[in-house]
Design a protein around this motif. Structure first.
Motif, PDB file in Angstrom:
ATOM      1  N   ASN A  62     -31.564  -0.566  26.402  1.00 10.32           N
ATOM      2  CA  ASN A  62     -31.995   0.833  26.377  1.00 10.32           C
ATOM      3  C   ASN A  62     -31.296   1.627  27.484  1.00 10.32           C
ATOM      4  O   ASN A  62     -31.522   1.383  28.677  1.00 10.32           O
ATOM      5  N   LEU A  63     -30.443   2.580  27.090  1.00 11.93           N
ATOM      6  CA  LEU A  63     -29.742   3.432  28.063  1.00 11.93           C
ATOM      7  C   LEU A  63     -30.443   4.767  28.277  1.00 11.93           C
ATOM      8  O   LEU A  63     -29.900   5.645  28.950  1.00 11.93           O
ATOM      9  N   ARG A  64     -31.623   4.932  27.699  1.00 13.14           N
ATOM     10  CA  ARG A  64     -32.337   6.198  27.830  1.00 13.14           C
ATOM     11  C   ARG A  64     -32.573   6.604  29.288  1.00 13.14           C
ATOM     12  O   ARG A  64     -32.411   7.782  29.623  1.00 13.14           O
TER      13      ARG A  64
ATOM     14  N   SER B  95     -31.265  -9.449  27.800  1.00 16.05           N
ATOM     15  CA  SER B  95     -30.802  -9.269  26.419  1.00 16.05           C
ATOM     16  C   SER B  95     -30.508 -10.639  25.813  1.00 16.05           C
ATOM     17  O   SER B  95     -29.588 -11.341  26.240  1.00 16.05           O
TER      18      SER B  95
ATOM     19  N   ASN C  66     -32.616  -5.117  31.816  1.00 20.60           N
ATOM     20  CA  ASN C  66     -32.325  -5.083  30.376  1.00 20.60           C
ATOM     21  C   ASN C  66     -31.093  -5.922  30.035  1.00 20.60           C
ATOM     22  O   ASN C  66     -31.067  -6.622  29.016  1.00 20.60           O
TER      23      ASN C  66
ATOM     24  N   GLU D 138     -26.257  -0.431  23.240  1.00 19.16           N
ATOM     25  CA  GLU D 138     -27.597  -0.065  22.769  1.00 19.16           C
ATOM     26  C   GLU D 138     -27.968  -0.765  21.463  1.00 19.16           C
ATOM     27  O   GLU D 138     -29.009  -1.432  21.371  1.00 19.16           O
ATOM     28  N   ASP D 139     -27.162  -0.584  20.432  1.00 18.98           N
ATOM     29  CA  ASP D 139     -27.525  -1.087  19.103  1.00 18.98           C
ATOM     30  C   ASP D 139     -27.278  -2.589  18.957  1.00 18.98           C
ATOM     31  O   ASP D 139     -28.092  -3.304  18.371  1.00 18.98           O
TER      32      ASP D 139
ATOM     33  N   LEU E 257     -20.756   3.249  23.243  1.00 17.81           N
ATOM     34  CA  LEU E 257     -22.031   2.863  23.845  1.00 17.81           C
ATOM     35  C   LEU E 257     -22.925   2.132  22.849  1.00 17.81           C
ATOM     36  O   LEU E 257     -23.881   1.462  23.246  1.00 17.81           O
ATOM     37  N   ASP E 258     -22.606   2.241  21.567  1.00 14.94           N
ATOM     38  CA  ASP E 258     -23.395   1.540  20.546  1.00 14.94           C
ATOM     39  C   ASP E 258     -23.399   0.037  20.778  1.00 14.94           C
ATOM     40  O   ASP E 258     -24.377  -0.646  20.449  1.00 14.94           O
TER      41      ASP E 258
END
Length: 639
Positions: A261-263, A383, A379, A255-256, A251-252
């Motif tokens: 944002n997967l929050r 991106s 998102n 996200e990274d 998943l990095d």
């Protein structure tokens, strides 16, 4: 005639005068008589950046082959290996041997590298070589390249150049630039036959390397299409990306790397889902995760899967022309008995996670789910880095490529069992063969231009390319993701391949497909990726009497236990084709310390009767078109 005259006028403005036109015609005709440059074919990289960058640096063994050609009787095998590792990783190698090198070593090594550049550039024009040189030392390198060993008059001149380089402490910098120039020259053009994304941890680094590469094209793979689909605004493609990334504990990358944002999904998943053995991420040696992180990923994996299944059913409902009703498995599930009906048979379900599914309306999203999907989708669409990468894929990519009399396709050309072209029937007509792949590509480009529209036909077709029966990228009857998660009976996991994958063993079938794309020459080939070649079980990548080549040997580490190797690549120079098998890549450190490499076996695929020249290539045809235009312009001029 009026349009032709306007065109010729534009050409004349570019070349200014008759002398310039004549010079360009002479130049283009001369280029046509140079030997064909070396093509490098790779496939199914699946995020394995370290192995991929090593392939770029060693040219699938081409650098070592040049070293053998130049220094066959001059250097020992060990000395050749040391020189090769220096060329692959000059900065790291120089640091490793810094205490062992002196002025004599610098002079000797610079001389060896210059000789390698001269040999590697022998099939290029001086202009092309000049453009390949690094800017900071271009003057110095050019002077050293064109020195004549027998000319004693300039001997001191060349010695002074090297002395000044070393006195000014630029020896390392010059060697580094010479090494990268060799890497650049040994490969003229790179073909990536699909699947850059998924499974491995660093597809973004692969894309960045391709963006910087001097000459490259891409044939989209099914895993590339799903990322393009997410950037094109498909919630279903997006959820599939998240699910696969969670499955491979990666998943990095979302996200990274891409700053998505997967929050919101994590908060939702922790609210509804528990630990579930079937959804624990696959362990990888590269990634350490705490128990807490693994549990979070497990919960997000479940949430992504269920949301994907809901969205898939919605797509199937609005696209009856896709003929995918059999994939509405949530609708065929008995949630009280925990069974599912598949092809008239009831199967018990295990490891279920249907907490957010309404049994009466299983495909309906809750308001909470709709909000999460919308936030995630925005998102993905916005991106900046993802858009830059998918823009590059769309710009440089195609569904297939006809290049130098070869056909490059990631997956297949869908066939019926009798070998005829399989039709994809839609309400406005039907498509098959080349026309089908052209239709898919046109639809993809339309979908990509409208990312805010998520349920139109073209965007839905991106999902069909991932899992539809007539998809040239998927090549199977159905994708059994639901079954592999929830049903123990492995017979339900089988994904029946298109007849193409059996018939491609036949030379007649491959010749028929090649003719569909306008290729009739005896030395034409069909080059595939997509399906790992299980060499460990005796499967061969060379099929149909040599007319079919499959170059997915398993760069993805999860495949290597079943393939027995770590990937195939293909080299095609003016003398013919070589298929290269690779050992698993260990690390840059091992290459530097042990002077190791990952090339294991080279097999001659095709040796043409006559050497190939630029005039025999796709670029040669383009040059001939320019020559014809300039000749017309020359005849058109009044003086």
């Amino acid at each position: 005639m009026e349009e032709q005259n306007k065109y010729l006028d534009l050409l004349y403005k570019q070349y200014k005068n008759k002398e310039n036109i004549i010079s360009e015609i002479i130049n283009l005709k001369a280029i046509q008589n140079l030997p064909k440059g070396t093509e490098h074919f790779v496939s199914d990289l699946h995020g394995e950046f370290n192995a991929f960058q090593h392939l770029l640096r060693n040219g699938s063994g081409n650098v070592k082959e040049k070293i053998n050609d130049v220094f066959n009787n001059e250097l020992t095998d060990k000395e050749k290996q040391i020189l090769a590792s220096l060329i692959y990783y000059p900065e790291q190698k120089l640091k490793h041997i810094e205490k062992l090198i002196d002025t004599n070593w610098y002079r000797q090594t610079i001389d060896q590298l210059i000789r390698l550049i001269k040999f590697s550039a022998s099939k290029y024009t001086r202009s092309k070589l000049r453009k390949s040189l690094p800017k900071r030392f271009s003057y110095i390198i050019e002077e050293l390249l064109y020195q004549v060993k027998t000319n004693t008059d300039k001997k001191e001149y060349y010695n002074q150049i090297i002395s000044d380089v070393l006195t000014l402490k630029q020896g390392n910098a010059l060697i580094i630039d010479l090494c990268y120039t060799i890497q650049r020259l040994v490969i003229d053009h790179l073909h990536v036959v699909g699947d850059i994304y998924d499974r491995g941890p660093e597809p973004d680094k692969i894309i960045d390397a391709l963006i910087d590469y001097h000459s490259v094209d891409i044939q989209w793979g099914n895993h590339d299409i799903i990322w393009i689909g997410a950037a094109a605004g498909s919630p279903l493609c997006m959820m599939n990306i998240i699910r696969i990334s969670a499955r491979y504990n990666n998943l990095d990358i979302i996200e990274d790397t891409y700053g998505i944002n997967l929050r919101p999904l994590l908060t939702y998943a922790e609210k509804y889902y528990l630990d579930n053995e079937a959804f624990r991420p696959k362990p990888t040696p590269e990634t350490y995760s705490s128990k807490e992180e693994l549990l979070e990923t497990t919960k997000m994996h479940q949430a992504a899967a269920i949301l994907q299944f809901k969205l898939e059913e919605q797509l199937v409902q609005r696209r009856p022309e896709f003929d995918m009703d059999h994939r509405k498995l949530l609708s065929h599930t008995n949630f009280d008995q925990l069974t599912v009906s598949i092809k008239g048979k009831e199967h018990p379900l295990t490891n279920t996670c249907f907490m957010t599914v309404n049994p009466d309306k299983p495909s309906v999203l809750t308001p909470e789910e709709e909000e999460i999907i919308e936030r995630l989708m925005q998102n993905f669409i916005h991106s900046e880095k993802l858009k830059r990468h998918t823009d590059f894929l769309v710009k440089k990519g195609n569904m297939y490529l006809v290049y130098n009399d070869n056909l490059l396709i990631h997956g297949c050309v869908p066939l019926n069992k009798d070998g005829s072209l399989k039709e994809f029937k839609l309400t406005d007509g039907s498509y098959k063969g080349k026309e089908l792949l052209d239709f898919f590509e046109t639809s993809l480009r339309k979908a990509y231009t409208c990312p805010e529209t998520y349920d139109d036909f073209n965007t839905d077709l991106l999902w069909y390319l991932w899992s539809g029966e007539n998809s040239s990228l998927f090549g199977k009857k159905e994708m059994t993701t639901f079954e592999r998660y929830f049903i123990e009976d492995k017979s339900t996991h089988i994904e029946e391949k298109n007849a193409y994958y059996t018939l491609r063993e036949n030379e007649e079938t491959i010749s028929f497909i090649l003719s569909e794309f306008g290729l009739y020459k005896d030395d034409s080939h069909l080059i595939n990726g997509h399906t790992p070649v299980k060499e460990i079980k005796g499967e061969t990548p060379i099929k149909a009497g040599g007319k079919m080549l499959v170059i997915d040997g398993g760069f993805s580490k999860p495949y290597q236990k079943t393939t027995g190797i770590a990937g195939y690549t293909l080299l095609y120079n003016s003398y013919g084709m070589q298929l290269v098998a690779h050992k698993p890549f260990s690390s840059v450190e091992e290459v530097i310390l042990q002077n190791d490499d990952i090339v294991s076996i080279k097999r001659i695929v095709d040796r043409p009767v006559e050497r190939k020249y630029v005039r025999d290539t796709t670029i040669g045809s383009s040059l001939q078109g320019q020559i014809n235009d300039l000749t017309k312009l020359l005849n058109y001029l009044p003086y």
